[in-house]
Design an enzyme around this catalytic site. Structure first.
Site, mmCIF file in Angstrom:
data_model
loop_
_atom_site.group_PDB
_atom_site.id
_atom_site.type_symbol
_atom_site.label_atom_id
_atom_site.label_comp_id
_atom_site.label_asym_id
_atom_site.label_seq_id
_atom_site.Cartn_x
_atom_site.Cartn_y
_atom_site.Cartn_z
ATOM 1 N N HIS A 74 0.872 -1.181 0.000
ATOM 2 C CA HIS A 74 0.000 0.000 0.000
ATOM 3 C C HIS A 74 0.911 1.235 0.000
ATOM 4 C CE1 HIS A 74 -2.906 -2.941 1.999
ATOM 5 N NE2 HIS A 74 -3.271 -2.778 0.741
ATOM 6 N N GLU A 77 1.732 3.779 3.015
ATOM 7 C CA GLU A 77 2.152 3.259 4.326
ATOM 8 C C GLU A 77 3.671 3.392 4.420
ATOM 9 O OE1 GLU A 77 -1.740 0.356 4.438
ATOM 10 O OE2 GLU A 77 0.231 -0.565 4.609
ATOM 11 N N HIS A 168 3.383 -3.195 6.985
ATOM 12 C CA HIS A 168 2.319 -2.221 6.679
ATOM 13 C C HIS A 168 2.150 -1.253 7.841
ATOM 14 C CE1 HIS A 168 0.176 -4.426 3.300
ATOM 15 N NE2 HIS A 168 1.072 -5.302 3.703
ATOM 16 N N GLU A 232 1.578 -4.938 11.121
ATOM 17 C CA GLU A 232 0.947 -3.615 11.115
ATOM 18 C C GLU A 232 1.669 -2.764 12.139
ATOM 19 O OE1 GLU A 232 -1.402 -2.561 9.107
ATOM 20 O OE2 GLU A 232 -2.192 -4.413 8.233
HETATM 21 ZN ZN LIG Z 1 -1.356 -1.969 4.224
#
Ligand SMILES: [Zn+2]
Length: 346
Positions: A74, A77, A168, A232
């Site tokens: 992404h 990020e 991420h 994350e």
């Molecule tokens: Zn992500």
């Protein structure tokens, strides 16, 4: 970048990327990139396989692991992208001494350049070759096909153990700021060992899932024989606004991991363990979530609470301890809109 940092760049980095870092070079060479090959300190072979795909192989080490570090699936990020860009510079300058095979992947350069999550579609739903048959091409589809091939090639090479960390940051606040998703189907001791490694990195929660959501980490876990995680690491912020000090345990952890000097401190807090119990999909345009849009990840709901409604469908909390994760109403019909998790110890 500060001028002192630029000066500190060594000859190897210059041979690969001129006056730029790996990230800067990647963003500047999206249309075409020249494959490169170089020997650096300690007989470590470095190869630029493609734009944003950099391979390191310490030829003198006989029993090395293979570690895939991917970022920028992404594009907005940014914290993980900064972390691996720095790690690459540290390896090329000799500050970090590499003891394992390493493939560093900056996954979605066009989205990074556009400061957006994606260009055409969510790349982290595309890591499954079956999905690409009879489907029209998008920027993310073409790139994910290449990344699956590079990852397969990397993990097909001999290695003691195989690991993938896909880094991420999350869109929303979270009751656990730094957490991991484990798509590993086996509960082999190697996976359990990794949970304690992740604890050293400050990971507060680990979510196990056996759903094949075509994420990058699920792909390498299922098809490449790797122990894989999506990590994350806090909340989305633009380049320059990340407080990397908050992620110092992860940065140190990655550095020790690739240089083979992991330390096992016993007094770290064990991550809370969760498992996915349900996934809610958007069935029609009438789909609605029934809680405030800003509700944090891992927020707990009470039995009987209504979480989502759609035409002829509703999701009510069935058991105590259910928590929500990754709610997003703004997805296409047919896509996942909410994940329901429960603690493993409940
Ligand atoms: Zn992500």
């Amino acid at each position: 970048m500060s001028s002192s940092r630029r000066k500190a760049m060594n000859a190897y980095q210059r041979q690969l990327f001129g006056a730029q870092t790996f990230l800067e070079y990647t963003l500047d060479h999206q249309l075409s990139v020249e494959k490169k090959r170089l020997l650096i300190f300690d007989n470590v072979l470095v190869e630029l396989w493609d734009n944003g795909v950099l391979y390191f192989h310490p030829q003198a080490v006989s029993s090395a692991d293979s570690i895939l570090l991917s970022v920028g699936v992404h594009g907005n990020e940014t914290a993980p992208i900064e972390i691996v860009d720095r790690l690459v510079s540290d390896i090329l300058s000799g500050k970090t001494c590499l003891k394992h095979n390493l493939l560093v992947v900056i996954a979605n350069p066009p989205a990074i350049s556009a400061s957006s999550r994606e260009v055409d579609e969510n790349m982290n739903r595309l890591f499954n070759n079956e999905l690409h048959k009879n489907n029209k091409a998008s920027a993310e589809r073409l790139r994910s096909i290449d990344l699956m091939a590079y990852s397969t090639d990397f993990f097909n090479r001999h290695a003691e153990h195989k690991f993938h960390y896909d880094l991420h940051t999350a869109i929303r606040d979270s009751a656990y700021e730094v957490f991991a998703i484990s798509p590993n189907i086996s509960s082999a001791s190697l996976v359990e060992q990794q949970y304690s490694t992740l604890a050293q990195w400050g990971i507060e929660a680990i979510l196990s899932t056996d759903k094949n959501n075509a994420t990058y980490s699920a792909f390498t876990a299922r098809y490449c024989g790797a122990v894989s995680f999506t990590l994350e690491l806090g909340k989305v912020k633009p380049f320059g606004e990340n407080d990397l000090n908050k992620l110092s345990a992860v940065i140190t952890g990655l550095d020790r991991l690739v240089s083979g000097c992991e330390r096992h401190v016993t007094e770290v807090k064990k991550p809370r363990r969760f498992r996915v119990i349900a996934e809610v999909y958007k069935r029609s345009k009438d789909f609605q979530l029934c809680f405030a849009p800003a509700t944090a990840n891992f927020s707990e709901f009470a039995r009987g609470d209504l979480l989502a409604v759609d035409t002829d469908y509703q999701y009510r909390v069935a058991c105590d301890g259910e928590r929500i994760l990754f709610p997003n109403e703004n997805v296409a019909i047919g896509q996942r809109t909410l994940v329901i998790v429960r603690p493993l110890d409940n």
